[in-house]
Scaffold this motif. Structure first.
Motif, PDB file in Angstrom:
ATOM      1  N   ARG A 164       0.721  -1.104   0.141  1.00 49.91           N
ATOM      2  CA  ARG A 164      -0.192  -0.192  -0.514  1.00 49.91           C
ATOM      3  C   ARG A 164       1.253   0.893   0.308  1.00 49.91           C
ATOM      4  N   GLU A 165       0.211   2.193  -0.541  1.00 48.19           N
ATOM      5  CA  GLU A 165       1.480   3.743  -0.732  1.00 48.19           C
ATOM      6  C   GLU A 165       0.548   4.289  -0.660  1.00 48.19           C
ATOM      7  N   VAL A 166       1.000   5.887   0.135  1.00 44.21           N
ATOM      8  CA  VAL A 166      -0.099   7.054  -0.180  1.00 44.21           C
ATOM      9  C   VAL A 166       1.175   8.425  -0.912  1.00 44.21           C
ATOM     10  N   VAL A 167       0.198   9.088  -1.914  1.00 38.18           N
ATOM     11  CA  VAL A 167       0.908   9.651  -3.135  1.00 38.18           C
ATOM     12  C   VAL A 167       0.532  11.495  -2.119  1.00 38.18           C
ATOM     13  N   VAL A 168       1.632  11.743  -1.533  1.00 42.30           N
ATOM     14  CA  VAL A 168       1.694  13.448  -1.195  1.00 42.30           C
ATOM     15  C   VAL A 168       2.193  13.849  -1.745  1.00 42.30           C
ATOM     16  N   THR A 169       0.684  15.448  -1.031  1.00 38.71           N
ATOM     17  CA  THR A 169       0.916  16.580  -2.236  1.00 38.71           C
ATOM     18  C   THR A 169       2.235  17.078  -1.327  1.00 38.71           C
ATOM     19  N   GLU A 170       1.968  19.096  -2.142  1.00 37.93           N
ATOM     20  CA  GLU A 170       2.540  20.237  -1.415  1.00 37.93           C
ATOM     21  C   GLU A 170       1.276  20.570  -0.450  1.00 37.93           C
ATOM     22  N   ARG A 171       0.304  20.597  -0.876  1.00 36.89           N
ATOM     23  CA  ARG A 171      -0.825  21.280  -0.250  1.00 36.89           C
ATOM     24  C   ARG A 171      -1.104  20.053   1.060  1.00 36.89           C
ATOM     25  N   PRO A 216      20.103  -5.798  -8.178  1.00 33.26           N
ATOM     26  CA  PRO A 216      21.096  -4.778  -7.908  1.00 33.26           C
ATOM     27  C   PRO A 216      20.613  -3.392  -7.940  1.00 33.26           C
ATOM     28  N   GLN A 217      19.793  -2.486  -8.848  1.00 34.49           N
ATOM     29  CA  GLN A 217      19.305  -1.668  -8.798  1.00 34.49           C
ATOM     30  C   GLN A 217      19.455  -0.777  -7.673  1.00 34.49           C
ATOM     31  N   ILE A 218      18.769  -1.361  -6.745  1.00 36.75           N
ATOM     32  CA  ILE A 218      18.781  -0.457  -5.594  1.00 36.75           C
ATOM     33  C   ILE A 218      19.959  -0.213  -4.914  1.00 36.75           C
ATOM     34  N   ILE A 219      21.580  -1.701  -5.192  1.00 37.56           N
ATOM     35  CA  ILE A 219      21.968  -2.287  -3.833  1.00 37.56           C
ATOM     36  C   ILE A 219      23.182  -0.523  -4.019  1.00 37.56           C
ATOM     37  N   ALA A 220      23.017  -0.600  -6.285  1.00 43.81           N
ATOM     38  CA  ALA A 220      24.097   0.630  -6.993  1.00 43.81           C
ATOM     39  C   ALA A 220      23.886   1.266  -6.807  1.00 43.81           C
ATOM     40  N   ARG A 221      22.351   2.334  -6.726  1.00 37.73           N
ATOM     41  CA  ARG A 221      22.167   3.019  -6.912  1.00 37.73           C
ATOM     42  C   ARG A 221      22.420   4.652  -6.156  1.00 37.73           C
ATOM     43  N   PRO A 222      22.563   5.651  -6.252  1.00 39.30           N
ATOM     44  CA  PRO A 222      23.405   6.699  -5.396  1.00 39.30           C
ATOM     45  C   PRO A 222      22.676   6.585  -3.640  1.00 39.30           C
ATOM     46  N   LYS A 223      22.982   6.692  -2.732  1.00 37.16           N
ATOM     47  CA  LYS A 223      22.412   7.247  -1.835  1.00 37.16           C
ATOM     48  C   LYS A 223      21.206   8.271  -1.773  1.00 37.16           C
ATOM     49  N   GLN A 224      20.231   8.261  -1.727  1.00 36.07           N
ATOM     50  CA  GLN A 224      19.312   9.708  -1.670  1.00 36.07           C
ATOM     51  C   GLN A 224      18.507   9.531  -0.558  1.00 36.07           C
ATOM     52  N   PRO A 225      18.508  10.542   0.656  1.00 35.83           N
ATOM     53  CA  PRO A 225      18.354  10.981   1.654  1.00 35.83           C
ATOM     54  C   PRO A 225      16.818  11.375   1.579  1.00 35.83           C
ATOM     55  N   TYR A 226      16.308  10.806   2.739  1.00 36.25           N
ATOM     56  CA  TYR A 226      14.848  10.949   2.380  1.00 36.25           C
ATOM     57  C   TYR A 226      14.432  12.729   2.925  1.00 36.25           C
ATOM     58  N   ARG A 227      13.399  13.222   1.547  1.00 34.02           N
ATOM     59  CA  ARG A 227      13.613  15.050   1.372  1.00 34.02           C
ATOM     60  C   ARG A 227      12.482  14.784   1.198  1.00 34.02           C
ATOM     61  N   ALA A 228      11.890  16.482   1.542  1.00 32.15           N
ATOM     62  CA  ALA A 228      10.326  16.481   0.792  1.00 32.15           C
ATOM     63  C   ALA A 228       9.828  18.233   0.770  1.00 32.15           C
ATOM     64  N   PRO A 229       9.227  18.788  -0.047  1.00 34.84           N
ATOM     65  CA  PRO A 229       9.064  19.985  -0.436  1.00 34.84           C
ATOM     66  C   PRO A 229       9.016  20.483   0.768  1.00 34.84           C
ATOM     67  N   ASP A 230      10.062  22.129   1.297  1.00 30.43           N
ATOM     68  CA  ASP A 230       9.843  22.625   2.235  1.00 30.43           C
ATOM     69  C   ASP A 230       9.145  24.159   2.411  1.00 30.43           C
ATOM     70  N   ALA A 231       9.281  25.394   1.199  1.00 29.65           N
ATOM     71  CA  ALA A 231       8.491  26.627   1.465  1.00 29.65           C
ATOM     72  C   ALA A 231       7.725  26.048   0.471  1.00 29.65           C
ATOM     73  N   ALA A 232       7.676  25.594  -1.053  1.00 28.33           N
ATOM     74  CA  ALA A 232       6.719  25.883  -1.807  1.00 28.33           C
ATOM     75  C   ALA A 232       5.547  24.888  -1.600  1.00 28.33           C
ATOM     76  N   SER A 233       5.711  23.899  -0.334  1.00 27.15           N
ATOM     77  CA  SER A 233       4.800  23.292   0.342  1.00 27.15           C
ATOM     78  C   SER A 233       3.646  24.375   0.673  1.00 27.15           C
ATOM     79  N   PHE A 234       4.367  25.867   1.468  1.00 29.37           N
ATOM     80  CA  PHE A 234       3.462  26.409   1.968  1.00 29.37           C
ATOM     81  C   PHE A 234       2.562  27.657   0.962  1.00 29.37           C
TER      82      PHE A 234
END
Length: 662
Positions: free
Chosen positions: A315-322, A552-570
């Protein structure tokens, strides 16, 4: 998982109505049941999220003589083994709960019991035999525990809002705590952002006698002397790491009397824990993922790849800026801290999905980046340490280009500038050299503070961290020092708190973290630095250990820290109604933290750009201002209304009256 609270009052019986108000403030942490105990000196409260021994684990719980009482939040994952040891020593246990194991372990081993626990906890033990109240918190600070003194009384609780249920507790900001939050991302325990409210540091217990609390440290991260790490080869270490992570994951997945799910972020860590569950148990796994409408932040491709490979019910939730903006006041209400990013908001929405799907518990990958050196800051530190030892190195620009391949506005776009930025403060004798660039960049936020907010604050937030650093740290590998600093600041104060426990428990969901298992952490701490980071390959050993279970696609992918839209959300879709009120010049002046004219200039920039394309610093400034203003509105200037009594079935153990309701 639960909420705990209580009052120690040496010369007058605690107010029963107060402990009930405190419990009501924690109802979201434990909606299944609640209970309280009171005698002439102490009151203990508990709100329960029933997970282990659903029928027999009610709290507060006592021994058979009602001389030792405990209120407990968390899980002791090795309670089965400890119970067997206690029975061998003649202790009688009436339930299958880990709570009773705590009671009997205290009677058998005293404060040494905390070193034997493998778990995540915040607890209070009232020992009527000695008149001591003991508060304890787990090694890494997974579970929160706060306290405050009012005259001779001491109040404690899982969350600050429960302490504020006492009208005699002063509500005000702590300038030093604010300064630390806007430099280090979070106050350093025992500080908080609230004046007079303290937190029990991770790996620590307090002994309260009368009105005084004495701090004792039973654990802290340790690393070998430089060059003295285990010299087994990479293959042997990878195999042992795998065995320990699998054992820790199974312990957290199988020791529950309710169904347990798992997060899939799209990265390596959650892929490893989910894969360990499906490969080493017979259970059908349900997984949950967070996605973003903005493709810059979305990792749905990798989440689906892992779910498909493991054949999970997903299951997944898709989050918008608003949606981030709309939920942000609730985020601050639960976080009770200054925030520099909006990233906790989507995590609250993800835990809501978990709860609505009928789950109370999820296994997650938090902690891996700290114990196995996965963050970009560790790779930065490796580069900077090399530069410090070779000031004439000519390949700095090329080296910087290897950093941040995931970032749209990567330093690689201006490598010469980045090389100068990361090339500052290169002192190999500085125990905090690894963190100077981050702390220096973040501390720019403090330039927005009013003179009153800065009064008495010398700006040396780093001194609070370094004061707690072990003396032997000078002999550690530079990577080990960087890991210790991360475990002392970002991990307990932000990752496990604002972004972890608080966003999970907002929806009555317990998170479990195999990478923070005591045995996993001990083993990882003894590993050679060059096996954790091989060249610029972070978490090298973890990748080797699970290469057969993770694509291997996950093993080899560059580290991507978890982030979310900041000022744009508001601002990107029009400011939400609450924002103008919270950030009005009058509200900013009333809070007394930020200079109104500086805030107005920042808001003007946000309105003009709709919050898009802003610098990292301006994004942090905006979120810091919003969160501080909401903290003032929600907790200091009146505060939210709290129910007067818990809305759960309640057990009462009141030793001040002849009645007893079991």
């Amino acid at each position: 998982m639960c909420g705990i609270c209580g009052v120690r009052s040496p010369s007058a019986a605690p107010d029963a109505a107060l402990v009930q108000r405190m419990m009501a403030a924690l109802h979201h942490r434990g909606p299944d049941a609640c209970g309280w105990f009171r005698d002439d000196q102490v009151a203990l409260g508990h709100t329960r999220l029933a997970i282990v021994d659903v029928e027999g684990g009610a709290q507060p719980m006592s021994d058979e003589d009602e001389q030792v009482w405990v209120t407990f939040n968390g899980e002791i994952f090795n309670h089965v083994e400890l119970a067997a040891q206690l029975r061998d020593r003649g202790r009688r246990l009436r339930t299958r709960s880990d709570t009773e194991v705590i009671v009997q372990a205290w009677k058998e081993w005293g404060t040494e019991c905390f070193e034997r626990f493998n778990g995540q906890w915040a607890l209070a033990i009232w020992d009527r035999r000695t008149g001591e109240l003991v508060l304890s918190r787990d090694r890494f600070g997974v579970r929160p525990l706060f306290y405050a003194s009012v005259g001779e009384r001491l109040l404690f609780a899982s969350e600050v809002k429960a302490i504020f249920a006492d009208p005699q507790v002063r509500r005000a900001f702590d300038p030093t705590g604010l300064d630390q939050a806007m430099t280090l991302w979070s106050p350093v325990a025992p500080r908080t952002v609230f004046d007079g409210v303290r937190q029990v540091p991770p790996g620590t217990y307090l002994v309260v006698r009368g009105g005084a609390a004495h701090e004792h440290r039973y654990w802290e991260p340790t690393f070998p002397e430089h060059g003295q790490a285990s010299r087994q080869d990479v293959r042997a270490h990878a195999q042992e790491l795998r065995e320990r992570i699998v054992r820790a994951t199974r312990l957290r997945f199988e020791r529950s009397d309710v169904p347990v799910g798992a997060y899939l972020s799209g990265g390596l860590d959650s892929a490893v824990t989910a894969a360990a569950i499906t490969a080493y148990t017979d259970a059908e796994l349900h997984t949950f993922s967070l996605r973003f409408a903005d493709v810059e932040f979305d990792e749905g491709r990798y989440q689906r790849m892992m779910s498909d490979r493991l054949a999970t019910t997903h299951r997944e939730v898709v989050v918008t800026e608003r949606e981030i903006a709309d939920v942000f006041p609730d985020v601050v209400w639960h976080a009770e801290n200054v925030l520099l990013r909006t990233a906790p908001a989507p995590m609250l929405l993800l835990s809501r999905l978990v709860r609505e799907s009928g789950y109370k518990v999820v296994v997650t990958g938090e902690g891996s980046d700290e114990v196995l050196a996965g963050y970009d800051i560790f790779r930065e530190a490796r580069l900077r340490e090399q530069w410090a030892r070779d000031p004439d190195a000519v390949d700095r620009v090329r080296a910087v280009e290897q950093l941040y391949p995931w970032m749209r506005r990567s330093p690689a776009l201006a490598p010469a500038f980045a090389a100068r930025f990361f090339g500052k403060d290169l002192d190999v004798n500085d125990l905090a050299m690894s963190h100077r660039p981050r702390w220096g960049a973040t501390s720019a936020l403090t330039s927005m503070l009013t003179a009153e907010a800065r009064f008495g604050v010398d700006g040396a937030a780093d001194a609070a961290v370094l004061a707690r650093m072990p003396a032997q740290a000078a002999g550690w590998d530079p990577l080990s020092r960087a890991q210790w600093l991360e475990m002392a600041t970002l991990l307990p104060g932000y990752i496990l708190a604002s972004q972890g426990d608080r966003m999970l428990m907002a929806n009555s969901v317990e998170g479990r973290f195999p990478f923070l298992d005591a045995d996993v952490a001990a083993f990882a701490g003894a590993l050679p630095a060059d096996q954790l980071i091989r060249g610029m390959d972070e978490k090298h050993l973890l990748k080797r250990a699970f290469a057969d279970l993770v694509p291997p696609q996950i093993i080899a992918r560059p580290k991507q820290p978890y982030r979310a839209p900041d000022a744009a959300s508001f601002f990107s879709h029009g400011a939400p109604p609450w924002l103008e009120e919270a950030l009005s010049p009058e509200a900013v002046k009333a809070a007394g933290v930020f200079q109104p004219v500086v805030v107005e200039r920042l808001l003007a920039k946000c309105r003009k750009t709709l919050g898009r394309g802003m610098s990292n610093t301006d994004n942090m400034r905006l979120v810091a201002v919003v969160s501080v203003q909401l903290l003032h509105q929600l907790f200091i200037d009146g505060g939210r209304h709290l129910p007067a009594a818990p809305a759960s079935p309640m057990a009462v153990f009141d030793r001040m009256t002849p009645t007893k309701e079991p």
